[in-house]
Design a protein around this motif. Structure first.
Motif, PDB file in Angstrom:
ATOM      1  N   UNK A  50       0.780  -1.171   0.169  1.00 20.15           N
ATOM      2  CA  UNK A  50       0.011  -0.072   0.128  1.00 20.15           C
ATOM      3  C   UNK A  50       1.013   1.151  -0.014  1.00 20.15           C
ATOM      4  N   UNK A  51       0.363   2.210  -0.942  1.00 24.86           N
ATOM      5  CA  UNK A  51       1.138   3.386  -0.859  1.00 24.86           C
ATOM      6  C   UNK A  51       0.422   4.535  -0.380  1.00 24.86           C
ATOM      7  N   UNK A  90       4.777   5.560   3.332  1.00 26.87           N
ATOM      8  CA  UNK A  90       4.121   6.564   3.567  1.00 26.87           C
ATOM      9  C   UNK A  90       4.825   7.726   2.935  1.00 26.87           C
ATOM     10  N   UNK A  91       4.362   8.835   2.114  1.00 24.95           N
ATOM     11  CA  UNK A  91       4.986   9.736   1.379  1.00 24.95           C
ATOM     12  C   UNK A  91       4.404  11.141   2.002  1.00 24.95           C
ATOM     13  N   UNK A  92       5.279  11.651   2.498  1.00 29.26           N
ATOM     14  CA  UNK A  92       4.658  13.251   2.928  1.00 29.26           C
ATOM     15  C   UNK A  92       5.783  14.458   2.438  1.00 29.26           C
ATOM     16  N   UNK A  93       4.996  15.327   1.992  1.00 35.61           N
ATOM     17  CA  UNK A  93       5.946  16.253   1.229  1.00 35.61           C
ATOM     18  C   UNK A  93       6.321  17.453   2.330  1.00 35.61           C
ATOM     19  N   UNK A  94       6.078  17.213   3.745  1.00 37.79           N
ATOM     20  CA  UNK A  94       6.558  18.266   4.623  1.00 37.79           C
ATOM     21  C   UNK A  94       7.575  17.620   5.689  1.00 37.79           C
ATOM     22  N   UNK A  95       8.225  18.211   6.479  1.00 37.20           N
ATOM     23  CA  UNK A  95       9.280  17.776   7.252  1.00 37.20           C
ATOM     24  C   UNK A  95       8.704  16.913   8.580  1.00 37.20           C
ATOM     25  N   UNK A 102       6.765  -2.022   9.585  1.00 38.45           N
ATOM     26  CA  UNK A 102       6.187  -2.212   8.193  1.00 38.45           C
ATOM     27  C   UNK A 102       5.900  -1.234   7.375  1.00 38.45           C
ATOM     28  N   UNK A 103       6.388  -0.047   7.861  1.00 38.86           N
ATOM     29  CA  UNK A 103       6.215   1.433   7.162  1.00 38.86           C
ATOM     30  C   UNK A 103       7.680   2.111   6.799  1.00 38.86           C
ATOM     31  N   UNK A 104       7.699   2.135   5.406  1.00 39.24           N
ATOM     32  CA  UNK A 104       8.700   3.017   5.166  1.00 39.24           C
ATOM     33  C   UNK A 104       8.248   4.399   5.045  1.00 39.24           C
ATOM     34  N   UNK A 105       8.814   5.452   5.601  1.00 39.06           N
ATOM     35  CA  UNK A 105       8.524   6.909   5.709  1.00 39.06           C
ATOM     36  C   UNK A 105       9.577   7.673   4.697  1.00 39.06           C
ATOM     37  N   UNK A 106       8.807   8.266   3.982  1.00 38.06           N
ATOM     38  CA  UNK A 106       9.728   9.602   3.361  1.00 38.06           C
ATOM     39  C   UNK A 106       9.175  10.691   3.528  1.00 38.06           C
ATOM     40  N   UNK A 107       9.903  11.616   4.107  1.00 39.29           N
ATOM     41  CA  UNK A 107       9.509  13.030   4.488  1.00 39.29           C
ATOM     42  C   UNK A 107      10.113  13.780   3.430  1.00 39.29           C
ATOM     43  N   UNK A 108       9.618  15.242   3.195  1.00 40.98           N
ATOM     44  CA  UNK A 108      10.171  15.960   2.560  1.00 40.98           C
ATOM     45  C   UNK A 108       9.916  15.625   0.894  1.00 40.98           C
ATOM     46  N   UNK A 109       8.950  14.848   0.664  1.00 44.14           N
ATOM     47  CA  UNK A 109       8.825  13.806  -0.627  1.00 44.14           C
ATOM     48  C   UNK A 109       7.474  14.375  -1.071  1.00 44.14           C
ATOM     49  N   UNK A 110       7.341  14.900  -2.180  1.00 41.77           N
ATOM     50  CA  UNK A 110       6.231  15.593  -3.155  1.00 41.77           C
ATOM     51  C   UNK A 110       6.306  14.599  -4.223  1.00 41.77           C
ATOM     52  N   UNK A 111       4.827  13.900  -4.225  1.00 39.19           N
ATOM     53  CA  UNK A 111       4.295  13.179  -5.644  1.00 39.19           C
ATOM     54  C   UNK A 111       4.394  14.020  -6.624  1.00 39.19           C
ATOM     55  N   UNK A 112       4.565  13.838  -7.725  1.00 41.06           N
ATOM     56  CA  UNK A 112       4.601  15.027  -8.941  1.00 41.06           C
ATOM     57  C   UNK A 112       4.212  14.231 -10.253  1.00 41.06           C
ATOM     58  N   UNK A 113       4.110  12.875 -10.321  1.00 44.15           N
ATOM     59  CA  UNK A 113       3.739  12.248 -11.519  1.00 44.15           C
ATOM     60  C   UNK A 113       2.952  10.913 -11.081  1.00 44.15           C
ATOM     61  N   UNK A 140      -2.842   7.493  10.283  1.00 46.67           N
ATOM     62  CA  UNK A 140      -3.542   6.606  11.057  1.00 46.67           C
ATOM     63  C   UNK A 140      -3.872   5.309  10.112  1.00 46.67           C
ATOM     64  N   UNK A 141      -3.950   5.795   8.869  1.00 45.35           N
ATOM     65  CA  UNK A 141      -4.054   4.718   7.756  1.00 45.35           C
ATOM     66  C   UNK A 141      -3.052   3.822   7.723  1.00 45.35           C
ATOM     67  N   UNK A 142      -1.789   4.401   7.664  1.00 48.55           N
ATOM     68  CA  UNK A 142      -0.643   3.689   7.395  1.00 48.55           C
ATOM     69  C   UNK A 142      -0.231   2.823   8.848  1.00 48.55           C
TER      70      UNK A 142
END
Length: 764
Positions: free
Chosen positions: A21-22, A46-51, A117-128, A32-34
C-alpha cells in the motif's frame, strides 16, 4: 574529492520502493491509515511532502485535533474516536498535557518509525502518476506507480504498489490519476440539501494561519514588515482581537474561499501573512493594548492550514441527510459527529459570522463506499477528500473524523491485500470481515457489535470478585448551583423507573421543576423526549426530596433526571465518578455554536433541540442520589457484549468501590493454548483530548486501569503491567500459555473511580 567532467545532461539519483500500500499524505488521516495497515501485517509506504507529520495538527499549522466530541460542546457522549487516533491522543496527553506542538510532532514520528512495516519518506512530494496500460477486462483504470522528489536529498523515487491511498488533502495523486472529483458547492436541488450555500455566501472554505505570542518580562517593540496590513478596519471583526487569543483560537483568520484553493495557495498564504502581521501591529502599536507591552511575536505559521479543495467521487456520496437523519448503512466503517460547519468564502474580510454550525442529535455513520474512487480501481480516498457533498464535507472534514476514515482505509487495504481484492470488491461477507477487524482495534462503529468467533472468552464462564450495584451516589461532593438546568444521566432498562432521592439546598421557598427525559434514539444522548414533569415545592434550607416517576422506560437507554434552572436552588453533588455515568448541563459553548438550544431561523433541514453537555474535570461532578432498587448495569458479562465504550449503557464491568482486589476470571472446561489477550480499558471517550493549545487536568484518565496482573489456573503471574494509560493493551506471549482459566487482577486505577473493564478477548 568528487570531480565530474562537463556533460549535456545529468539525471538525479533515483530509488525504487515497492509495498502493498502506498499512502500519499502524512497528515493524521495518512498516519492513521499507515499505522492501521502496517499493524494488520502489510507493507506500507508513507509519503509526506513536509518535514513533519500531522498536517494541520502539526507544529507547522498548530490546529487542535477534534472530531465527534466537538470540545464537549454537543450532545455526542463518549464519542471520541478510537483505534490509532485514540492511542496518539492518549500518548500526547500522557507526555504533553500542556499541548506543546513540538512534543506532539515527536509522538507522531515515533509511532510511525517504530512500525517495521512502514517506510517513511519525509519532504517528498508526488509529482507524477503512471497508469497501468494493461487493465484487461476492467472498466476502471488503475494506478501502476507514482514518482516523487525529495528536495532535501535531491533524490527521485519510483513508488510501486498494487493499492494506493490518497490522503494528501488536495488529492495530488487522485487528480493526476484521473479520478472523478468536485470542487465547490452543489446546488440545493442535486441532493435535496437545504443548507447548501448561496452564491453570496460562497462555495469554498478558505485557509487559516495562526500566531503565538510570549511574555518576555520586559518591554518589546514591534516594527511591522512592509507587507503587513495597514488598515485593520478592513477586517469587520477587528475589535475582537485581544492579547489573550492566539493559536487556533483565531481560526477565523481565514482567507481564500473565492480563489482556487489548490493553485492559489501561495497567494492566499501571503494575504494571511499580511493579516497576521497587521493584527500584531494593531495589538502592539495602536495604543489600545497596554497589556501587550512585554509581549513578543513568538511564532507565525509558515504554511496555511487548508480546509477545502477537491472532493473525489466514490460509489456513494455522503450528504446532509446522512448526517442530520443519522442514516444507517450496511457498509458503515467510521463515524462523524462534528457540526455541519460552513464558513463564508470571504473569511476574515466577510461581514458574516466566521462560521455557520449546525449539529445533529448524535453521531452518524460513514459508509465504506465513500472511501474509494468510483473510476480508479485501486485507489482509496482518505481525509477531507472523501466522497461527500460540500455540505456534508462541512462536518466530515475535521481531523478526528479524517483520521478515523484513514484507519478504515488502512484496514480495508490489509483485507484487500490478504484476499487479493480491489477496494470496490469489499462487499457482503468481505465487508463484514473489514468491520470486524476494525472493531478489534478499538475502532467503534455506531450500531455494530463485535462478533468475533475466535474469541475464547465466549466459550468460558465469567465471574467477578464483585459487581457494582448502584444504590447511591453519596452526598459528599460540592454543591451544584442551578444557574443553568442540570441533569444526571442514569442507565436504565425497560420497566419502572427506580425511586430516587436527591438533596437540595434552597435560599428561599420556591418550586423546582424536575423532568424525566430520554433520547428519541437509544444510542443518542440528546434528551429530546420528556416522559414526565414534576413541580416540587422546596422550603428554605437543606432537604432530601423523593422522586417517584410513574412513566416507565420502554427500552434500554440513558434517562436524564433534569433539574430546571432556579437561582435559589443548589443540588448536592457527589465525589463518586465511574465508568458510564455523567452529569450534563444546559449551558452554552459559543466556540461550537452551542447557545443552549439549536434553533434554525429558517427551513435549512436541521433539527431544533437543546444542548446538554458535561463540564470538564475537575468540575462535572455527578449529582448525589439514592436509588431504590439499585441499578445493575455493570455486570461482568458486559466485557463480551461486543461494545467497547458506553453507548446506550455503560457496556463495562465495574467492581464495587469497596472491593480492594477487583478480579475478573474466565474458566474453561478444558485447557486452552492462549497466545494473545486483548484488554480494553475506559480512557474516557467523552473527553476530547485537544492536542495543542489547551491544557488538561490529568496525564491519564481517572477511569483507566493503571496496574494489572494476569494469572493462570495455578494463580501464577503470566503477565503484569504498570503505569498503563491507554485504552487498549494487546498481550502476546512468546510461547502459548496452557491454562483452564485466566484471572485479571485490576490492582490500581489512574484516579479514584471504581475499577472497570470494557472488554477482554483471548485467542489461541
Amino acid at each position: 574529492m568528487i570531480r565530474e567532467q562537463a556533460t549535456d545532461k545529468r539525471t538525479l539519483k533515483s530509488i525504487r520502493h515497492e509495498a502493498d500500500l502506498l499512502v500519499v499524505g502524512g497528515g493524521l488521516s495518512g498516519v492513521c491509515c499507515a499505522l492501521t495497515a502496517a499493524r494488520a501485517g502489510i507493507r506500507v509506504l508513507l509519503v509526506q511532502d513536509r518535514p513533519v507529520l500531522g498536517g494541520n495538527s502539526s507544529s507547522e499549522v498548530r490546529l487542535w485535533v477534534l472530531g465527534a466530541t466537538s470540545h464537549m460542546g454537543n450532545n455526542n457522549r463518549w464519542a471520541r474516536e478510537g483505534g490509532a487516533i485514540d492511542e496518539i491522543l492518549l500518548e500526547n496527553l500522557y507526555r504533553n498535557p500542556e499541548g506543546n506542538a513540538l512534543i506532539y510532532d515527536t509522538i507522531l514520528l515515533e509511532k510511525v518509525v517504530l512500525e517495521p512495516n512502514i517506510t517513511l519518506l519525509l519532504n517528498t512530494a508526488v509529482y507524477s502518476v503512471e497508469m497501468d496500460p494493461n487493465n484487461g477486462a476492467e472498466t476502471s483504470s488503475r494506478i501502476k506507480s507514482v514518482s516523487a522528489f525529495c528536495s532535501q536529498n535531491s533524490t527521485t523515487y519510483e513508488l510501486v504498489a498494487p493499492l494506493f491511498c490518497d490522503a494528501s488533502g488536495d488529492g495530488i495523486m487522485a487528480f493526476q490519476a484521473g479520478a472523478a472529483f468536485r470542487m465547490g458547492a452543489e446546488s440545493r436541488e442535486e441532493f435535496g440539501e437545504k443548507f447548501a450555500p448561496s452564491a453570496d455566501y460562497g462555495e469554498l472554505l478558505g485557509h487559516s494561519m495562526y500566531f503565538y505570542s510570549k511574555d518576555t518580562g520586559k518591554p518589546v517593540r514591534f516594527v511591522p514588515p512592509a507587507y503587513a496590513l495597514q488598515d485593520i478596519t478592513k477586517i469587520p471583526r477587528f475589535r475582537s482581537f485581544n492579547v489573550n487569543d492566539y493559536g487556533c483560537r483565531l481560526w477565523w483568520i481565514e482567507y481564500g474561499g473565492r480563489l482556487d484553493t489548490v493553485h492559489d495557495t501561495e497567494i492566499i498564504k501571503w494575504e494571511l501573512w499580511k493579516v497576521v502581521y497587521g493584527v500584531w501591529n494593531h495589538i502592539k502599536n495602536s495604543g489600545q493594548f497596554p497589556e501587550a507591552q512585554n509581549l513578543t511575536l513568538e511564532w507565525v505559521g509558515q504554511i496555511p492550514g487548508k480546509r477545502e479543495s477537491r472532493r473525489f467521487e466514490g460509489d456513494y456520496m455522503l450528504t446532509q441527510a446522512d448526517i442530520v437523519e443519522q442514516r444507517t448503512h450496511d457498509d458503515a466503517v467510521a463515524y462523524g459527529g462534528w457540526s455541519i460547519d460552513l464558513h463564508p468564502a470571504d473569511g476574515v474580510f466577510s461581514e458574516k459570522p466566521g462560521c455557520n454550525q449546525w449539529h445533529s442529535k448524535g453521531i452518524y455513520q460513514i459508509p465504506y463506499r465513500c472511501l474509494y474512487s468510483r473510476n480508479v480501481g485501486n485507489l482509496f480516498l482518505a481525509g477531507r477528500i472523501i466522497s461527500a457533498s460540500h455540505v456534508a464535507f462541512g462536518s466530515s472534514r475535521v481531523m478526528g473524523t479524517s483520521a478515523y476514515v484513514g484507519q478504515a482505509v488502512g484496514m480495508a487495504a490489509a483485507v484487500c491485500t490478504r484476499q487479493q481484492l480491489r477496494p470496490a470488491d469489499l462487499t457482503g461477507t468481505k465487508l463484514k470481515t473489514l468491520q470486524t477487524e476494525l472493531m478489534k482495534t478499538g475502532h467503534h462503529i455506531p450500531g455494530l457489535r463485535l462478533h468475533d468467533e475466535q474469541n475464547l472468552i465466549h466459550q468460558g464462564r465469567l465471574s467477578a470478585s464483585s459487581e457494582l450495584d448502584l444504590s447511591e451516589l453519596p452526598p459528599d461532593g460540592p454543591l451544584i448551583p442551578l444557574r443553568h438546568s442540570a441533569a444526571q444521566m442514569l442507565p436504565l432498562t425497560p420497566g419502572p423507573v427506580p425511586k430516587l432521592t436527591f438533596w437540595a439546598i434552597s435560599t428561599q421557598e420556591t418550586t423546582l421543576t424536575v423532568e424525566l427525559r430520554r433520547s428519541s434514539r437509544p444510542d443518542n444522548h440528546t434528551p429530546d423526549i420528556t416522559l414526565e414533569t414534576k413541580q416540587i415545592p422546596l422550603h428554605t434550607g437543606k432537604q432530601s426530596v423523593s422522586l417517584h416517576f410513574d412513566t416507565p422506560m420502554t427500552d434500554t437507554a440513558y434517562a436524564f433526571i433534569c433539574f430546571g434552572e432556579n437561582e435559589a436552588v443548589f443540588i448536592q453533588g457527589s465525589q463518586l465518578r465511574m465508568t458510564g455515568l455523567l452529569s450534563v448541563f444546559n449551558k452554552t459553548n459559543p466556540a461550537v455554536s452551542n447557545y443552549g438550544r439549536q434553533e434554525p431561523a429558517s427551513d435549512i433541514g436541521v433539527d431544533a433541540f437543546e444542548f446538554w453537555t458535561p463540564e470538564r474535570r475537575p468540575n462535572g461532578h455527578n449529582m448525589a442520589l439514592r436509588i431504590e432498587p439499585a441499578l445493575r448495569p455493570f455486570a461482568a458479562e458486559n466485557v463480551r457484549n461486543g461494545i467497547q465504550r458506553p453507548t446506550h449503557q455503560p457496556n463495562a464491568w465495574v467492581a464495587d468501590q469497596r472491593d480492594t482486589k477487583p478480579t475478573l476470571t474466565v474458566q474453561w472446561d478444558s485447557p486452552k493454548q492462549i497466545r494473545e489477550v486483548v484488554l480494553h480499558f475506559d480512557a474516557d471517550f467523552d473527553h476530547p483530548l485537544e492536542s495543542v493549545l489547551m491544557t488538561h487536568p490529568e496525564t491519564a484518565m481517572p477511569f483507566c486501569v493503571r496496574d494489572f496482573v494476569l494469572c493462570n489456573d495455578r494463580n501464577e503471574r503470566i503477565y503484569e503491567h504498570s503505569d498503563n494509560y491507554l485504552s487498549q493493551q494487546v498481550i502476546r506471549f512468546d510461547k502459548p500459555v496452557e491454562t483452564r482459566s485466566l484471572s485479571l487482577h485490576l490492582n490500581a486505577m489512574n484516579g479514584s473511580a471504581p475499577a472497570s473493564l470494557l472488554e477482554i478477548r483471548c485467542y489461541q
